[in-house]
Design a protein around this motif. Structure first.
Motif, PDB file in Angstrom:
ATOM      1  N   ALA A   1      -5.385   5.041 -15.222  1.00 48.66           N
ATOM      2  CA  ALA A   1      -4.244   5.881 -14.866  1.00 48.66           C
ATOM      3  C   ALA A   1      -3.293   5.141 -13.916  1.00 48.66           C
ATOM      4  O   ALA A   1      -2.070   5.284 -14.018  1.00 48.66           O
ATOM      5  CB  ALA A   1      -4.730   7.181 -14.224  1.00 48.66           C
ATOM      6  N   ILE A   2      -3.857   4.356 -12.991  1.00 47.04           N
ATOM      7  CA  ILE A   2      -2.995   3.588 -12.075  1.00 47.04           C
ATOM      8  C   ILE A   2      -2.120   2.618 -12.867  1.00 47.04           C
ATOM      9  O   ILE A   2      -0.895   2.542 -12.659  1.00 47.04           O
ATOM     10  CB  ILE A   2      -3.865   2.841 -11.038  1.00 47.04           C
ATOM     11  N   MET A   3      -2.736   1.885 -13.775  1.00 48.73           N
ATOM     12  CA  MET A   3      -1.974   0.939 -14.597  1.00 48.73           C
ATOM     13  C   MET A   3      -0.973   1.670 -15.484  1.00 48.73           C
ATOM     14  O   MET A   3       0.177   1.231 -15.639  1.00 48.73           O
ATOM     15  CB  MET A   3      -2.947   0.126 -15.453  1.00 48.73           C
ATOM     16  N   PHE A   4      -1.384   2.810 -16.052  1.00 47.39           N
ATOM     17  CA  PHE A   4      -0.509   3.558 -16.961  1.00 47.39           C
ATOM     18  C   PHE A   4       0.735   4.053 -16.235  1.00 47.39           C
ATOM     19  O   PHE A   4       1.868   3.884 -16.718  1.00 47.39           O
ATOM     20  CB  PHE A   4      -1.281   4.730 -17.562  1.00 47.39           C
ATOM     21  N   PHE A   5       0.556   4.656 -15.048  1.00 48.63           N
ATOM     22  CA  PHE A   5       1.703   5.242 -14.374  1.00 48.63           C
ATOM     23  C   PHE A   5       2.602   4.192 -13.730  1.00 48.63           C
ATOM     24  O   PHE A   5       3.791   4.450 -13.516  1.00 48.63           O
ATOM     25  CB  PHE A   5       1.235   6.264 -13.330  1.00 48.63           C
ATOM     26  N   ILE A   6       2.063   3.017 -13.409  1.00 52.72           N
ATOM     27  CA  ILE A   6       2.946   1.940 -12.949  1.00 52.72           C
ATOM     28  C   ILE A   6       3.948   1.579 -14.051  1.00 52.72           C
ATOM     29  O   ILE A   6       5.161   1.498 -13.825  1.00 52.72           O
ATOM     30  CB  ILE A   6       2.113   0.708 -12.534  1.00 52.72           C
ATOM     31  N   ILE A   7       3.437   1.384 -15.250  1.00 51.05           N
ATOM     32  CA  ILE A   7       4.317   1.058 -16.374  1.00 51.05           C
ATOM     33  C   ILE A   7       5.202   2.253 -16.728  1.00 51.05           C
ATOM     34  O   ILE A   7       6.403   2.108 -17.008  1.00 51.05           O
ATOM     35  CB  ILE A   7       3.478   0.616 -17.583  1.00 51.05           C
ATOM     36  N   PHE A   8       4.633   3.459 -16.686  1.00 50.75           N
ATOM     37  CA  PHE A   8       5.369   4.658 -17.079  1.00 50.75           C
ATOM     38  C   PHE A   8       6.548   4.908 -16.145  1.00 50.75           C
ATOM     39  O   PHE A   8       7.678   5.166 -16.599  1.00 50.75           O
ATOM     40  CB  PHE A   8       4.413   5.854 -17.081  1.00 50.75           C
ATOM     41  N   PHE A   9       6.315   4.824 -14.816  1.00 46.63           N
ATOM     42  CA  PHE A   9       7.392   5.058 -13.861  1.00 46.63           C
ATOM     43  C   PHE A   9       8.416   3.927 -13.879  1.00 46.63           C
ATOM     44  O   PHE A   9       9.603   4.153 -13.601  1.00 46.63           O
ATOM     45  CB  PHE A   9       6.820   5.235 -12.454  1.00 46.63           C
ATOM     46  N   ALA A  10       7.976   2.725 -14.196  1.00 44.32           N
ATOM     47  CA  ALA A  10       8.924   1.624 -14.333  1.00 44.32           C
ATOM     48  C   ALA A  10       9.898   1.904 -15.472  1.00 44.32           C
ATOM     49  O   ALA A  10      11.126   1.723 -15.328  1.00 44.32           O
ATOM     50  CB  ALA A  10       8.173   0.306 -14.571  1.00 44.32           C
ATOM     51  N   TYR A  11       9.387   2.352 -16.608  1.00 43.13           N
ATOM     52  CA  TYR A  11      10.257   2.704 -17.730  1.00 43.13           C
ATOM     53  C   TYR A  11      11.117   3.924 -17.412  1.00 43.13           C
ATOM     54  O   TYR A  11      12.275   4.013 -17.848  1.00 43.13           O
ATOM     55  CB  TYR A  11       9.421   2.974 -18.982  1.00 43.13           C
ATOM     56  N   ALA A  12      10.560   4.896 -16.651  1.00 38.35           N
ATOM     57  CA  ALA A  12      11.343   6.083 -16.290  1.00 38.35           C
ATOM     58  C   ALA A  12      12.540   5.705 -15.417  1.00 38.35           C
ATOM     59  O   ALA A  12      13.658   6.209 -15.627  1.00 38.35           O
ATOM     60  CB  ALA A  12      10.453   7.092 -15.569  1.00 38.35           C
ATOM     61  N   GLN A  13      12.342   4.810 -14.460  1.00 39.02           N
ATOM     62  CA  GLN A  13      13.443   4.389 -13.613  1.00 39.02           C
ATOM     63  C   GLN A  13      14.455   3.563 -14.397  1.00 39.02           C
ATOM     64  O   GLN A  13      15.672   3.698 -14.204  1.00 39.02           O
ATOM     65  CB  GLN A  13      12.926   3.587 -12.423  1.00 39.02           C
ATOM     66  N   LEU A  14      13.969   2.728 -15.302  1.00 46.98           N
ATOM     67  CA  LEU A  14      14.869   1.963 -16.163  1.00 46.98           C
ATOM     68  C   LEU A  14      15.730   2.899 -17.006  1.00 46.98           C
ATOM     69  O   LEU A  14      16.955   2.721 -17.105  1.00 46.98           O
ATOM     70  CB  LEU A  14      14.052   1.039 -17.068  1.00 46.98           C
ATOM     71  N   GLY A  15      15.123   3.903 -17.620  1.00 46.64           N
ATOM     72  CA  GLY A  15      15.878   4.846 -18.432  1.00 46.64           C
ATOM     73  C   GLY A  15      16.886   5.641 -17.622  1.00 46.64           C
ATOM     74  O   GLY A  15      18.014   5.881 -18.069  1.00 46.64           O
ATOM     75  N   PHE A  16      16.490   6.069 -16.406  1.00 46.87           N
ATOM     76  CA  PHE A  16      17.403   6.835 -15.552  1.00 46.87           C
ATOM     77  C   PHE A  16      18.620   6.006 -15.157  1.00 46.87           C
ATOM     78  O   PHE A  16      19.768   6.494 -15.188  1.00 46.87           O
ATOM     79  CB  PHE A  16      16.648   7.309 -14.314  1.00 46.87           C
ATOM     80  N   LEU A  17      18.402   4.736 -14.797  1.00 40.32           N
ATOM     81  CA  LEU A  17      19.518   3.897 -14.350  1.00 40.32           C
ATOM     82  C   LEU A  17      20.424   3.475 -15.502  1.00 40.32           C
ATOM     83  O   LEU A  17      21.645   3.365 -15.339  1.00 40.32           O
ATOM     84  CB  LEU A  17      18.975   2.657 -13.630  1.00 40.32           C
TER      85      LEU A  17
END
Length: 624
Positions: A411-427
């Protein structure tokens, strides 16, 4: 010797361990039955609060006030309002027509109840509607120096610090003067701000023509200005046919960017709780619920005193405490709602010429419904505590407990990648695509992408290069790699658990076994099912009969032998039982008759055996 040694070493004899285990199983079974009664009572209580008419009442009202278009402009309704002009067209058109129903469809007057409107002829308008707005002060933001010559006014977004408290416009009536907020009233969470009560308020008239003139006067005198940030339209209805109140709030937000964002709330609630016989039955369920809660609380307090810190090492005990806390919170909310309804309902209905603020009552009633919904959810989850004795459920819980560490690491690895993509999409897409307009929306948009719900055309249109790259890499890493890793972790752990169970390393499932045995014993006592001993005897008798047929014995001989065997078993059970202690046993006439017939049959059998032996001897002599 071994038994003595075990006692000497302080061990517990096997019969005592078995007794303790049986007691524990019986206690668990009793708890399960008691909890099932509690759960059924809670389900009746919760479903009794919900009425299917709530949905239909909300649907009818939303269709009337949200979907009705302005005459001559089919595309202009409350949902499609985008400008101040559209807003006043709605207020003077669909809203006014939907609010005042003072005659039948053929213009015949049917109702004369203090000039009260009846929407759709069935829903009484309680009091009069209220309209209020909140404004912000000028110069709450700073204009860049190069543009100060073009714009010298600046109105920031709404906050309680930026709110304008001064009078404006005509300054004659309440709609032009500021009214202080009521501290007990809840705040409203909108799209672009959180708004408190109070503001510039006016109430509508009982007369449709007077209300129309009021709207025209406010429009001509610019009641809505650049500093306006939100307008609330509040009113309440009551339908006596289904005993439901419908509290309606229409909201038009005026963001600092310009334009209008509309939202709405339709709350159908049952404020008059106890009217019909079924309502009183629900009241009895509420009392039963309180009794159960007292019993469960007492049990948990005793367990905490007995086990102390060890009590908190079980996840089921934490769930039990959470459930008790939710139950007490639900009781507090219910008591508060009932007290407020008792105190305020009469006052709200007393004067029909003023606004009746039922929104406050509906707000807390909705929160009470939410607490009950969460409570019933965890109440059902607790069922797993008891059915964990089942083999399948035990495998499931063992699988989850074994792979928990691996899942946390994943889950730690998953959410690191997931939040990275979420911030990329938001910006990258936040200013173009609604799904990525905020960081929170980006997170939920990516969960929808995983489930197959996505707007690739919008992403590609927002950025022709980064859009496809974002989408393809996200699908590859998150969907194809990470999710398959997650499934592999669970699958491998489940295989290990099944392997352990197959070689015998598994817990005992005494509870399920005990329930099955109790069920079979009940059937046997009711003579609805034969005992295992009787079934084994019948099978053995059938096998012997089949063997005798193969050896050439006729049916008469077989039936005689079976009858003889039954007599023998019955007499042995009566006269050779180990429970008989006395040597002298009186014999009745019927018993003597049975013994005599038994002796006759023995004589026949001996004669038959003698004939068989003679026949065999003759055959042997002939062979010699």
């Amino acid at each position: 010797m071994a038994e003595a040694s075990r006692w000497h070493l302080g061990g517990t004899p096997k019969p005592k361990l078995q007794y303790r285990k049986d007691v524990e199983i019986r206690t668990t079974l009793q708890e399960l039955l008691l909890y099932l009664i509690f759960l059924i009572n809670l389900c009746i209580l919760t479903f009794g609060m919900v009425n299917p008419h709530m949905y239909y009442l909300n649907k009818v009202m939303s269709s009337l006030f949200l979907d009705t278009s302005v005459p001559g402009e089919e595309r202009t309704n409350f949902k499609s309002i985008r400008s101040i002009t559209d807003f006043w067209k709605f207020m003077e058109g669909p809203f006014l027509e939907g609010l005042y129903w003072d005659s039948w469809y053929n213009n015949e007057s049917l109702y004369d109840l203090k000039n009260t409107s009846r929407i759709y002829y069935e829903n009484i308008l309680l009091g009069v509607p209220r309209v209020r707005q909140l404004k912000v002060r000028n110069n709450t933001c700073k204009v860049y120096s190069s543009f100060q010559s073009l714009m010298n006014e600046c109105y920031d977004k709404y906050t309680s610090k930026n709110e304008d408290l001064s009078d404006f416009g005509l300054k004659s009536d309440s709609e032009w003067t500021y009214s202080a907020p009521n501290m007990s009233s809840p705040w409203h969470w909108g799209f672009v701000g959180i708004y408190r009560n109070g503001g510039y308020i006016f109430t509508l008239s009982k007369s449709k023509s007077e209300t129309l003139n009021k709207f025209i006067n406010l429009r001509l005198n610019s009641w809505i200005t650049r500093s306006t940030r939100v307008v609330f339209i509040d009113f309440s209805l009551y339908n006596a046919n289904v005993n439901l109140f419908c509290i309606i709030r229409l909201v038009a937000e005026f963001p600092a960017t310009g334009g209008i964002l509309t939202s709405w709330q339709f709350y159908s609630v049952k404020l008059l709780r106890y009217v019909s016989n079924y309502d009183y039955f629900i009241a009895s369920c509420e009392i039963t619920f309180c009794i159960f809660l007292i019993v469960f609380t007492t049990q948990e307090i005793q367990k905490i005193r007995e086990f102390k810190s060890a009590y908190f090492q079980s996840i089921w005990n934490w769930l039990e405490l959470l459930l008790l806390v939710l139950c007490f919170v639900a009781i507090v909310f219910n008591s508060y709602c009932n007290i407020q309804i008792f105190l305020l309902l009469g006052q709200l209905l007393k004067n029909t010429e003023i606004y009746s603020d039922f929104y406050f009552l509906a707000y807390w009633h909705i929160y009470y419904n939410n607490i009950i919904a969460i409570t019933i959810f965890f109440a059902w989850i607790k069922i797993f505590k008891f059915i964990n004795f089942n083999k399948t459920m035990s495998q499931l819980s063992s699988t989850l407990s074994r792979c928990m560490k691996d899942i946390v690491g994943f889950a730690i690895m998953f959410f690191i990648i997931f939040f990275a993509y979420a911030q990329l999409g938001f910006l990258v897409f936040g200013s173009q695509v609604d799904d990525f307009s905020t960081f929170q929306n980006s997170i939920f948009a990516q969960f929808r992408i995983v489930l197959g719900d996505f707007n690739f055309a919008g992403i590609q249109q927002a950025n022709h290069i980064l859009g496809p790259i974002y989408f393809i890499t996200f699908i590859f890493f998150v969907f194809f790699v990470l999710l398959n890793m997650f499934l592999a972790i669970i699958n491998d752990t489940y295989s290990e658990v099944k392997a352990d169970y197959s070689i015998g390393r598994r817990p005992d499932f005494e509870l399920g076994k005990m329930i099955k045995e109790s069920y079979n014993n009940a059937l046997e006592k009711l003579k609805l099912k034969k005992t295992q001993k009787d079934e084994s005897k019948e099978r053995k008798s059938e096998d012997l009969a089949e063997q005798a047929r193969r050896e050439g014995f006729d049916e008469n001989e077989i039936q005689s032998a079976e009858k003889m065997k039954k007599w023998k078993e019955r007499l042995e059970k009566k006269y050779y039982s180990t429970e008989i202690q006395d040597d002298y046993q009186p014999v009745t006439q019927q018993e003597f008759r049975d013994l005599f017939l038994y002796a006759v049959e023995l004589e026949k059998e001996l004669h038959y055996v003698s004939l068989k032996l003679n026949r065999v001897m003759r055959k042997v002599s002939a062979l010699q």
